[in-house]
Design a protein around this motif. Structure first.
Motif, PDB file in Angstrom:
ATOM      1  N   THR A 174      26.176  42.867  56.657  1.00 46.59           N
ATOM      2  CA  THR A 174      25.487  42.008  57.683  1.00 46.59           C
ATOM      3  C   THR A 174      24.983  40.875  57.201  1.00 46.59           C
ATOM      4  N   PRO A 175      25.060  39.777  58.154  1.00 47.19           N
ATOM      5  CA  PRO A 175      24.265  38.539  57.732  1.00 47.19           C
ATOM      6  C   PRO A 175      23.061  38.595  57.291  1.00 47.19           C
ATOM      7  N   LEU A 176      22.423  39.500  57.932  1.00 49.18           N
ATOM      8  CA  LEU A 176      20.719  39.801  57.633  1.00 49.18           C
ATOM      9  C   LEU A 176      20.864  40.177  56.088  1.00 49.18           C
ATOM     10  N   ALA A 177      21.565  41.297  55.887  1.00 49.59           N
ATOM     11  CA  ALA A 177      21.479  41.847  54.420  1.00 49.59           C
ATOM     12  C   ALA A 177      21.913  40.735  53.224  1.00 49.59           C
ATOM     13  N   THR A 178      22.837  39.980  53.808  1.00 46.59           N
ATOM     14  CA  THR A 178      23.602  38.731  52.905  1.00 46.59           C
ATOM     15  C   THR A 178      21.933  37.684  52.523  1.00 46.59           C
ATOM     16  N   PRO A 233      23.158  36.538  43.530  1.00 47.52           N
ATOM     17  CA  PRO A 233      24.497  35.962  43.875  1.00 47.52           C
ATOM     18  C   PRO A 233      25.143  36.829  45.204  1.00 47.52           C
ATOM     19  N   VAL A 234      25.698  36.246  46.119  1.00 47.81           N
ATOM     20  CA  VAL A 234      26.481  36.876  47.083  1.00 47.81           C
ATOM     21  C   VAL A 234      27.778  36.398  47.212  1.00 47.81           C
ATOM     22  N   PRO A 235      28.936  37.105  47.453  1.00 51.47           N
ATOM     23  CA  PRO A 235      30.288  36.706  47.649  1.00 51.47           C
ATOM     24  C   PRO A 235      30.248  35.391  48.745  1.00 51.47           C
ATOM     25  N   ARG A 236      31.106  34.539  48.398  1.00 58.35           N
ATOM     26  CA  ARG A 236      31.226  33.494  49.207  1.00 58.35           C
ATOM     27  C   ARG A 236      31.547  33.734  50.828  1.00 58.35           C
ATOM     28  N   GLU A 237      32.429  34.723  50.882  1.00 55.86           N
ATOM     29  CA  GLU A 237      33.016  35.091  52.091  1.00 55.86           C
ATOM     30  C   GLU A 237      31.917  35.513  53.070  1.00 55.86           C
ATOM     31  N   ARG A 238      30.712  36.281  52.398  1.00 48.94           N
ATOM     32  CA  ARG A 238      29.621  36.851  52.815  1.00 48.94           C
ATOM     33  C   ARG A 238      28.857  35.714  53.398  1.00 48.94           C
ATOM     34  N   GLY A 259      34.806  33.180  44.588  1.00 48.95           N
ATOM     35  CA  GLY A 259      33.588  33.063  43.768  1.00 48.95           C
ATOM     36  C   GLY A 259      32.401  33.599  44.851  1.00 48.95           C
ATOM     37  N   ALA A 260      31.388  33.188  44.173  1.00 48.97           N
ATOM     38  CA  ALA A 260      29.987  33.700  44.624  1.00 48.97           C
ATOM     39  C   ALA A 260      29.097  32.518  44.908  1.00 48.97           C
ATOM     40  N   VAL A 261      27.972  32.586  45.580  1.00 46.75           N
ATOM     41  CA  VAL A 261      26.880  31.537  45.737  1.00 46.75           C
ATOM     42  C   VAL A 261      25.801  31.975  45.485  1.00 46.75           C
TER      43      VAL A 261
END
Length: 522
Positions: free
Chosen positions: A57-61, A71-76, A101-103
């Motif tokens: 979910t956006p909140l978890a991200t 770091p979180v996956p770019r798409e998330r 990649g991740a951000v």
């Protein structure tokens, strides 16, 4: 921890909207994480929160990205944020290559609940806010800490009446300036660390608050001779051998920084204005600590100083060596630093260090009220209304001699209860205790006269007439009772057990200064 470049605030409204849309708020965090994981953050334990944010979910991200700093996956990230803006302004950076990649976050962004339910965000350096219990755990000179127990304590102490101007000295990440912006027309925030001013700008912008006048410099130097209706400061009060860390060590010997700050405040407060500080002070051989603090109070100001805790020099040194992470360094280096602290204290004759609150009010009174006390017991925050009421009661008492006091009418404060203490089955109690259930939560023993007097104070009779009635019931001389009782009445009024029926100084202990955030101590 990182002290990389500070993000730009240019697109803060878009970022704020995204955070709110994902429910990245204090309430949203509690619902997502659950009470145990939420509480664990206060202990700097992140594993429960990591387990609770395994979803996509956006909140978890956002929790993983900004709060847990993983770091979180770019798409998330793209699903939770306007990623192009966040990357362009520097809130996040790519942590890999290509779209797969991740951000990762460049700063800590922490949801913080305002006193009236506002959704605010405190921005600080990475690694400085998770739980707030482990301090900075590092040695970088320009680090800016996030919100913690000290920050929320000061916010809760501050009187929150509407004012024209407010000054936050040593603003840090800007939490005090954020609170002040809600009831001050103009807010000025200063800091010796230019990075702190940048973070304050971000905190205000991301919280949707008006911008502050930000000025770089030490103590009152950036404001010249300007005066304010409200001054607040959570200064770098740590008493240490040398100023290694700007965020905590003021660069002056002993407690000179706190003394200088308090003494100079009198020149910058408008008539009737308030000032609130957290401070440390030395307990020195051959000197009463109360006398030391009394000498700090500027002319023309009433003061209420509360010592909340005292640590011996070894406890104090160990606390701040752990805070900076020195306990995890080479054992020889740790021992050398520990030794340096003890050398410093020995040279100054310091046997212990006190921590507490200092509140001032610019009364201009010829005989100022200076109340200095030790109160290590629990209190109910926010205390801002209790602080305001304290100073109003001092004005009231200062203006009345004993005859005027006995002519006045009083009511028992609404939060006060009476307790009778004695052996089970005894006909009469050994003593009677009046106890406050709010604010400072004081308790005081009273004699039979005091208990009877307080019990019938409903505003209908003057204090003198109540004492006359008590004298008749007890077979005492009413003149003698009137002579000896005003001192006890003054103490009950000063400590908030009795309130003048006119409403002067009648504070309930409730207020609007508090805030909530994961990991903030009370």
């Amino acid at each position: 921890m990182s002290t990389t470049s500070i993000p730009a605030p240019d697109h803060s409204p878009r970022l704020r909207a995204a955070l709110l849309a994902a429910d990245f708020t204090a309430d949203g965090l509690l619902e997502l994480l659950g009470a145990p994981a939420y509480a664990a953050l206060a202990r700097s334990e992140t594993v429960p929160a990591l387990r609770a944010t395994r979803g996509d979910t956006p909140l978890a991200t956002l929790v993983r990205l900004f709060l847990l700093q993983r770091p979180v996956p770019r798409e998330r990230a793209e699903a939770a944020l306007p990623l192009d803006v966040a990357l362009a302004d520097g809130w996040v950076v790519a942590d890999g290559t290509g779209d797969s990649g991740a951000v990762r976050a460049t700063v800590d962004v922490r949801p913080y609940g305002g006193p009236e339910g506002q959704d605010w965000f405190i921005v600080s350096d990475l690694g400085c806010s998770v739980g707030g219990a482990a301090g900075a755990s590092g040695h970088e000179e320009g680090v800016v800490l996030g919100v913690g127990g000290a920050s929320t304590t000061l916010a809760g102490l501050t009187v929150r009446t509407p004012v024209g101007s407010a000054l936050d000295v040593g603003t840090g990440s800007g939490i005090q300036a954020l609170h002040a912006a809600q009831h001050a027309t103009r807010v000025t925030a200063t800091d010796l660390n230019p990075r702190a001013l940048g973070f304050t700008r971000l905190t205000l912008a991301l919280s949707g608050a008006p911008a502050a006048d930000l000025r770089e410099g030490s103590l009152f130097a950036p404001v010249g001779e300007e005066t304010y209706d409200l001054i607040v400061s959570n200064p770098p009060f740590v008493i240490s051998p040398g100023a290694r860390l700007t965020y905590r060590d003021g660069g002056m010997g002993g407690d000179d920084l706190c003394r200088t700050l308090v003494q100079q405040t009198g020149d910058h407060l408008n008539a009737g204005g308030y000032a609130h500080f957290l401070a440390n002070w030395q307990h020195v051989e051959g000197e009463e600590w109360q006398d030391r603090l009394r000498s700090w109070v500027p002319r023309g100001c009433d003061a209420w100083i509360v010592q909340r805790e005292v640590q011996d020099v070894t406890q104090y040194a160990e606390l701040w060596l752990r805070d900076s992470g020195d306990h995890r360094s080479d054992p020889a280096a740790y021992a050398a630093r520990y030794d340096a602290w003890l050398d410093e204290f020995e040279a100054r004759g310091t046997k212990a260090v006190g921590f507490g609150w200092i509140s001032l009010r610019k009364s201009g009174a010829a005989e100022p009220s200076i109340v200095i006390e030790e109160w290590p017991h629990s209190v109910e925050q926010p205390l801002g209304e209790s602080v305001r009421a304290h100073f109003e009661r001092q004005d009231y008492l200062r203006a009345r001699d004993d005859a005027a006091l006995l002519a006045d009418h009083f009511v028992l404060a609404s939060e006060v209860v009476q307790e009778q203490v004695g052996l089970p089955g005894a006909e009469d109690p050994e003593h009677v205790v009046l106890r406050q259930n709010r604010g400072m939560r004081r308790a005081t023993k009273v004699d039979t006269v005091g208990a009877g007097f307080a019990g019938v104070c409903d505003g209908s009779l003057s204090a003198g007439r109540i004492l006359d009635a008590i004298a008749r019931l007890m077979g005492e001389d009413p003149v003698l009772l009137r002579d000896r009782t005003p001192r006890s009445i003054r103490l009950l009024v000063e400590e908030g057990f009795l309130e003048p029926a006119t409403g002067v100084g009648a504070g309930s202990g409730t207020g609007t200064a508090g805030g909530t955030e994961p990991g903030a101590a009370g």
